[in-house]
Design an enzyme around this catalytic site. Structure first.
Site, PDB file in Angstrom:
ATOM      1  N   GLU A  41      11.663 -12.146  67.172  1.00  0.00           N
ATOM      2  CA  GLU A  41      13.026 -12.268  66.645  1.00  0.00           C
ATOM      3  C   GLU A  41      13.136 -13.203  65.435  1.00  0.00           C
ATOM      4  O   GLU A  41      13.836 -14.225  65.478  1.00  0.00           O
ATOM      5  CB  GLU A  41      13.990 -12.718  67.752  1.00  0.00           C
ATOM      6  CG  GLU A  41      14.020 -11.767  68.936  1.00  0.00           C
ATOM      7  CD  GLU A  41      15.224 -11.970  69.843  1.00  0.00           C
ATOM      8  OE1 GLU A  41      15.939 -12.965  69.689  1.00  0.00           O
ATOM      9  OE2 GLU A  41      15.459 -11.107  70.703  1.00  0.00           O
TER      10      GLU A  41
ATOM     11  N   GLU B 220      11.975  -6.698  75.234  1.00  0.00           N
ATOM     12  CA  GLU B 220      12.921  -7.506  76.016  1.00  0.00           C
ATOM     13  C   GLU B 220      14.175  -6.706  76.275  1.00  0.00           C
ATOM     14  O   GLU B 220      14.693  -6.041  75.370  1.00  0.00           O
ATOM     15  CB  GLU B 220      13.345  -8.785  75.273  1.00  0.00           C
ATOM     16  CG  GLU B 220      12.309  -9.857  75.196  1.00  0.00           C
ATOM     17  CD  GLU B 220      12.846 -11.134  74.536  1.00  0.00           C
ATOM     18  OE1 GLU B 220      14.057 -11.402  74.621  1.00  0.00           O
ATOM     19  OE2 GLU B 220      12.029 -11.839  73.920  1.00  0.00           O
TER      20      GLU B 220
END
Ligand code: FCB
Length: 446
Positions: free
Chosen positions: A164, A348
């Protein structure tokens, strides 16, 4: 019953600062999250990751849980300051030994290792030199990647360079809600570009030193929407939001340029040759996804939009994130349509819910099971429509340190009692075990 294709990869994700603890142990250096947590008012309850799930000492028990679950892949992260306390130069052998033991423990249990090199815990010593706003950060990162490739490369199946990067850049440097806590829009753009460059350099290093391992990176893919009552007026803002959150990190890798809408903001930071380095081919994209993103118009701010509260009709998790599996489907289809359908692993997905240990010792988290049923059905739909999705990893194995939200927000398939460090698999653990064993979304109760 929805079946997944043969060979579909089921794994689990965790990250170093969120679970390891072992803060002063064996010569680990400080990270920007140690500093951020020590800053009053930044993290709920004044929590920090110094003990967390004590995974640094209890990892064999946690690796056993992975085996019980039936996962075949473990995506975990390496704490850079544990292995290089100052971020460059000196190595900490004991820290490197720890990751050796984790990787060996995985292989002994029949799992494959997918380490991520950066899940947000930058050495504080490097932040003191400007962190990601310093162009040298790209080389610091590539040197660290080389250290890890030499140490673990013979046993790693796939490398993840960054987790991220959008959150590091935008939330860490512009919104200030994550370490290093800056609120400087221009510095955030600069950091975003240097992280992209660091990724590109690390891809070259990892390919060179571990030619048989796969290399990719992980991004939260957002599906942005205007609020229903402003659907037409704000449609262009949703596009700009997706450029900022998805495009800034995908377009340079897949197309060798920044999104046209943002090219001006990036121009001053991009040196000749940078985009060639960033666009080195990757083997896969890791996709994280949790919630739909709503935008509304803003004025007098760095961007002409801001995050909007989603419409009332969505159910929410404990993070106050709206639950909407359809946005997951739509995000996955963005990759198929706009990015030429790259190989994707969902790295995720999950929700925080109010989990209680009942008198009989069970944690009956039916709301998490319902969340996964919704999201997995939408994943299946995207695959049925041709999206190249090859695996799925719930977030997360254990309840853990949820960044600025501290320990109150629980995402685990396994409950952790932070006083005793007792692990209790939740009902969702049994659910996910059945999904993995059957390679399908099962019916029935868990
Ligand atoms: C993601 C992070 C992960 C975790 C989940 C809930 O953005 O990558 O560490 O905190 O959110």
């Amino acid at each position: 019953m929805l079946r997944f294709p043969e060979g579909f990869v089921w794994g689990v994700s965790t990250s170093s600062y969120q679970i390891e603890g072992g803060a002063p142990d064996d010569g680990r250096g400080r990270s920007i999250w140690d500093t951020y947590c020590a800053t009053p008012g930044k993290v709920a309850n004044g929590d920090d990751g110094s003990v967390a799930c004590d995974h640094y000492h209890r990892y064999p028990e946690d690796l056993d849980l992975l085996r019980t679950l039936g996962a075949s892949v473990y995506r975990f992260s390496i704490m850079w300051p544990r292995v290089m306390p100052e971020g460059t130069g000196r190595l900490n052998e004991k820290g490197l030994d720890f990751y050796d033991r984790v990787v060996d423990g995985l292989l002994e249990r029949g799992l494959r290792a997918w380490p991520c090199l950066y899940h947000w815990d930058l050495p504080q010593a490097l932040q003191d030199r400007g962190g990601w706003t310093n162009r040298d950060s790209a080389s610091w990162f590539a040197d660290y990647a080389a250290v890890m490739a030499r140490r673990l490369g013979d046993r790693v199946e796939k490398w993840v360079t960054f987790n991220e990067p959008s959150v590091s850049a935008w939330i860490g440097h512009e919104e200030g809600r994550h370490a290093p806590g800056l609120t400087d829009p221009r510095a955030a753009v600069r950091a975003a570009h240097h992280i992209n460059l660091a990724h590109g350099r690390a891809v070259a290093t990892l390919r060179d030193l571990t030619p048989r391992a796969g290399v990719g990176f992980v991004l939260p893919i957002h599906k942005a929407r205007p609020l229903p009552r402003f659907a037409e007026r704000d449609a262009h803002l949703a596009d700009l939001f997706e450029d900022k959150w998805n495009g800034v990190f995908l377009d340079p890798v897949y197309f060798g340029r920044y999104p046209a809408s943002l090219a001006d903001r990036f121009a001053e930071h991009v040196a000749p040759g940078d985009l060639e380095e960033i666009s080195r081919p990757v083997d896969f994209l890791g996709v994280n996804h949790y919630f739909p993103s709503y935008v509304e118009a803003a004025s007098g701010e760095a961007w002409p939009f801001r995050h909007a509260e989603p419409p009332f009709y969505f159910r929410r998790t404990e993070m106050n994130w709206a639950i909407d599996g359809r946005a997951f489907y739509e995000a996955l289809m963005i990759l198929k349509h706009r990015y030429r359908n790259p190989p994707v692993y969902v790295t995720e997905n999950g929700g925080a819910f109010l989990d209680c240990v009942q008198a009989d010792g069970r944690v009956d988290d039916q709301d998490r099971i319902a969340y996964y049923k919704d999201y997995l059905a939408n994943l299946h739909r995207a695959m049925a429509e041709g999206a190249d999705i090859r695996g799925f990893m719930p977030w997360s194995l254990l309840d853990n340190f949820e960044w600025a939200r501290g320990y109150d927000k629980r995402f685990g398939l396994v409950h952790v009692d932070y006083r005793t460090q007792k692990r209790t698999p939740k009902a969702s653990f049994d659910f996910m075990r059945a999904v993995i064993a059957g390679n399908a979304l099962p019916g029935g109760q868990f």
